[in-house]
Design an enzyme around this catalytic site. Structure first.
Site, PDB file in Angstrom:
ATOM      1  N   PRO A  18      18.506  79.992  -5.400  1.00  0.00           N
ATOM      2  CA  PRO A  18      17.794  80.514  -4.796  1.00  0.00           C
ATOM      3  C   PRO A  18      17.523  80.843  -3.735  1.00  0.00           C
ATOM      4  O   PRO A  18      16.589  79.576  -3.145  1.00  0.00           O
ATOM      5  CB  PRO A  18      16.774  80.483  -6.295  1.00  0.00           C
ATOM      6  CG  PRO A  18      16.721  79.194  -6.763  1.00  0.00           C
ATOM      7  CD  PRO A  18      18.024  78.437  -6.179  1.00  0.00           C
ATOM      8  N   MET A  19      18.325  82.020  -3.220  1.00  0.00           N
ATOM      9  CA  MET A  19      17.735  82.025  -1.326  1.00  0.00           C
ATOM     10  C   MET A  19      17.032  82.712  -1.224  1.00  0.00           C
ATOM     11  O   MET A  19      17.577  83.903  -1.920  1.00  0.00           O
ATOM     12  CB  MET A  19      18.653  81.632  -0.744  1.00  0.00           C
ATOM     13  CG  MET A  19      19.309  80.415  -0.508  1.00  0.00           C
ATOM     14  SD  MET A  19      20.899  79.824   0.158  1.00  0.00           S
ATOM     15  CE  MET A  19      22.013  81.253  -0.902  1.00  0.00           C
ATOM     16  N   CYS A 102       9.481  75.339  -3.113  1.00  0.00           N
ATOM     17  CA  CYS A 102       9.478  76.021  -1.295  1.00  0.00           C
ATOM     18  C   CYS A 102       9.102  75.110   0.115  1.00  0.00           C
ATOM     19  O   CYS A 102       7.980  74.934  -0.650  1.00  0.00           O
ATOM     20  CB  CYS A 102       9.134  77.827  -1.538  1.00  0.00           C
ATOM     21  SG  CYS A 102       9.130  78.201  -0.070  1.00  0.00           S
ATOM     22  N   LYS A 141      13.433  74.201 -10.188  1.00  0.00           N
ATOM     23  CA  LYS A 141      13.433  73.153  -9.029  1.00  0.00           C
ATOM     24  C   LYS A 141      12.051  72.770  -8.174  1.00  0.00           C
ATOM     25  O   LYS A 141      11.420  73.460  -8.084  1.00  0.00           O
ATOM     26  CB  LYS A 141      14.302  74.127  -7.941  1.00  0.00           C
ATOM     27  CG  LYS A 141      15.235  74.093  -7.007  1.00  0.00           C
ATOM     28  CD  LYS A 141      15.976  74.663  -6.539  1.00  0.00           C
ATOM     29  CE  LYS A 141      16.813  74.439  -5.359  1.00  0.00           C
ATOM     30  NZ  LYS A 141      16.134  74.131  -3.845  1.00  0.00           N
ATOM     31  N   ASN A 204      21.190  69.404  -4.823  1.00  0.00           N
ATOM     32  CA  ASN A 204      20.848  70.186  -4.057  1.00  0.00           C
ATOM     33  C   ASN A 204      20.381  69.747  -2.637  1.00  0.00           C
ATOM     34  O   ASN A 204      19.718  68.444  -2.917  1.00  0.00           O
ATOM     35  CB  ASN A 204      20.006  71.030  -4.283  1.00  0.00           C
ATOM     36  CG  ASN A 204      19.747  72.415  -3.126  1.00  0.00           C
ATOM     37  OD1 ASN A 204      18.878  73.123  -2.857  1.00  0.00           O
ATOM     38  ND2 ASN A 204      20.904  72.830  -2.849  1.00  0.00           N
ATOM     39  N   GLY A 205      21.326  69.684  -1.580  1.00  0.00           N
ATOM     40  CA  GLY A 205      21.121  69.118  -0.166  1.00  0.00           C
ATOM     41  C   GLY A 205      22.054  69.345   0.327  1.00  0.00           C
ATOM     42  O   GLY A 205      22.527  67.566  -0.493  1.00  0.00           O
ATOM     43  N   ASP A 206      22.673  69.502   1.434  1.00  0.00           N
ATOM     44  CA  ASP A 206      23.485  68.896   2.272  1.00  0.00           C
ATOM     45  C   ASP A 206      25.732  69.429   1.657  1.00  0.00           C
ATOM     46  O   ASP A 206      26.638  69.279   2.536  1.00  0.00           O
ATOM     47  CB  ASP A 206      23.688  67.642   2.952  1.00  0.00           C
ATOM     48  CG  ASP A 206      22.279  67.169   3.889  1.00  0.00           C
ATOM     49  OD1 ASP A 206      21.777  69.128   3.852  1.00  0.00           O
ATOM     50  OD2 ASP A 206      21.913  66.781   4.076  1.00  0.00           O
ATOM     51  N   GLY A 228      23.813  75.963  -2.130  1.00  0.00           N
ATOM     52  CA  GLY A 228      22.711  77.271  -1.299  1.00  0.00           C
ATOM     53  C   GLY A 228      22.967  78.032  -0.426  1.00  0.00           C
ATOM     54  O   GLY A 228      24.399  78.690   0.176  1.00  0.00           O
ATOM     55  N   ARG A 229      22.222  76.979   1.265  1.00  0.00           N
ATOM     56  CA  ARG A 229      23.134  77.293   3.042  1.00  0.00           C
ATOM     57  C   ARG A 229      24.312  77.673   3.019  1.00  0.00           C
ATOM     58  O   ARG A 229      25.138  78.786   3.782  1.00  0.00           O
ATOM     59  CB  ARG A 229      22.444  76.872   3.688  1.00  0.00           C
ATOM     60  CG  ARG A 229      20.858  77.302   3.700  1.00  0.00           C
ATOM     61  CD  ARG A 229      19.590  76.406   5.161  1.00  0.00           C
ATOM     62  NE  ARG A 229      20.328  74.625   4.508  1.00  0.00           N
ATOM     63  CZ  ARG A 229      20.137  73.464   5.024  1.00  0.00           C
ATOM     64  NH1 ARG A 229      19.334  73.697   6.203  1.00  0.00           N
ATOM     65  NH2 ARG A 229      20.265  72.756   4.838  1.00  0.00           N
TER      66      ARG A 229
END
Length: 330
Positions: A18-19, A102, A141, A204-206, A228-229
């Site tokens: 979710p972004m 967040c 999250k 999540n992450g990288d 995500g990104r």
């Protein structure tokens, strides 16, 4: 197979994060088309929902073709979180997710998002309020902790599971890191290997390549990955990871024609959902990502972000496809 309540996901599912200002229905639709197994709405303020804020209410829009889909809420007040979860339940998502991760200052200052990491008792009270107010599965999250000196994800995971949370996604950074530095997945592995933990644990992450996804899958033993990104302007990453898992080989990189098609669809769906004017304006932030890596693209980018007529925008994209036919990305 991974189960969240009565939701059945494939073995090792890939989730779209979710972004804010990104994970809206048009973008989710693209990611679903390219292999995302489950998606979440942009995070929604519980207070905004209760006030009937138009932007918050729009974020409740979900469509059958994107299921399973979760709606994510955030807030620092038990009553507001309880009432907002009731409102969320009326649009019948597959689950309700709570954002305790967040790191943005305006969210943290309200005692919400990652701000709750400094008060685990409050996190538990807020989560209980949501669980009591809905029949849907509730997931969370969050991050590792507030900073390196207060990593508390082990306690958080156990206490959340004990009150009925049915899956946990962990962004492997602290709030102090924001989105910088290295995401340390060893903490996620420790939570996953805790014999008390039975709910699915997603990392999540990288994650920005099929190789890294496979390495982290094997190394950390998690139940799935949230991306995500790396998916912004590149929804193909989900299909690429799945193909690599199955074959050990890479799918061909998306061509300029593929990128034009994705941008065209994104624009078309944005105009359908948001209205023509807003759809065009809000699409402008995405063009750089779709056409990243194309040399001498500045002139076309300028046209894309200054043109107001849909027909002209589609003609510009058609021209891009023709001019850069056969272009090879380095």
């Amino acid at each position: 197979m991974v189960k969240i309540g009565n939701i059945e996901l494939p073995e090792f599912p890939l989730l779209l994060a979710p972004m804010e200002d990104v994970s809206d229905p048009p973008f989710r639709r693209l990611c679903k088309t390219h292999g995302a197994d489950m998606m979440y709405s942009e995070f929604i303020s519980s207070e905004g929902l209760i006030r009937d804020a138009i932007k918050s209410r729009m974020k409740l829009d979900i469509f059958d073709y994107e299921r399973p889909v979760g709606i994510q809420i955030f807030g620092g007040d038990e009553e507001a979180m309880a009432l907002s979860s009731k409102i969320v339940s009326t649009v019948k998502p597959d689950l309700v997710d709570i954002n305790f991760g967040c790191p943005v200052k305006k969210v943290v200052c309200k005692g919400a998002g990652a701000g709750v990491l400094k008060d685990v008792d409050l996190m538990i009270r807020l989560t209980k309020a949501v669980i009591r107010s809905t029949d849907l599965p509730v997931t969370v999250k969050t991050r590792l902790g507030w900073d390196d000196n207060s990593i508390n994800i082990d306690e958080v995971a156990e206490r959340l599971q004990d009150i009925g949370v049915q899956a946990l996604t962990i962004h492997a950074r602290t709030r102090a890191q924001m989105y910088k530095g290295h995401a340390d997945w060893s903490h996620i592995a420790r939570v996953k290997n805790n014999p008390r933990i039975t709910m699915p644990i997603f990392g999540n992450g990288d994650i920005d390549s099929p190789e890294k996804a496979l390495k982290y899958k094997n190394e950390y033993g998690i139940d799935g990955i949230m991306i995500g990104r790396a998916a912004i302007g590149y929804p193909w990453i989900f299909d690429e990871i799945k193909h690599y898992f199955k074959t050990g080989e890479h799918l061909p990189a998306p061509t300029v024609a593929d990128r034009v098609e994705a941008a065209r669809n994104h624009l078309m769906w944005s105009m359908e959902w948001k209205g023509e004017r807003l759809g065009i304006v809000e699409m402008r932030r995405h063009y750089t990502n779709y056409f990243k890596g194309i040399h001498s693209f500045k002139e076309y980018k300028q046209k894309l972000v200054t043109t107001d007529e849909p027909e002209n925008l589609f003609n510009i994209m058609k021209e891009i496809e023709q001019v850069y036919a056969g272009y090879e990305f380095v």
